[in-house]
Design a protein around this motif. Sequence first.
Motif, PDB file in Angstrom:
ATOM      1  N   ALA A 121      24.068 -21.294 -33.570  1.00  0.00           N
ATOM      2  CA  ALA A 121      25.261 -20.464 -33.738  1.00  0.00           C
ATOM      3  C   ALA A 121      24.987 -18.972 -33.575  1.00  0.00           C
ATOM      4  N   LYS A 141      23.726 -24.784 -37.012  1.00  0.00           N
ATOM      5  CA  LYS A 141      23.620 -23.413 -37.512  1.00  0.00           C
ATOM      6  C   LYS A 141      22.599 -22.615 -36.704  1.00  0.00           C
ATOM      7  N   ASP A 143      21.887 -28.218 -39.808  1.00  0.00           N
ATOM      8  CA  ASP A 143      20.867 -27.183 -39.601  1.00  0.00           C
ATOM      9  C   ASP A 143      20.706 -26.851 -38.107  1.00  0.00           C
TER      10      ASP A 143
END
Length: 96
Positions: free
Chosen positions: A9, A6, A3
């Motif tokens: 990102a 991400k 998590d």
Amino acid sequence: MLDECKALANETRLSILEWLKDPAVHFSDQAGAEPLGVCVGLIQQRAGCSASTVSAHLAVLQRAGFLQATRRGQWTYYRRDETRIRAFAERLHHDL
């Protein structure tokens, strides 16, 4: 850890974390509220995104543990959770 990765990102979310690292420099027009964090409206202005897009970015960063939110009346303020960011960086360094 997925998590957190991400959450990092996305270029806008990275920028938000960078801006919140030194809010006095990046949000100079918010005098007096710095201990609470930075108001969502100022983050939205700086990001140049719609309110819903910025809210979604902030929610992702908060779920990942990178941000803390403080609500005062109708306003929500965000600041970095330095302890959680440091712990993530240490885990990343250790695991990789």
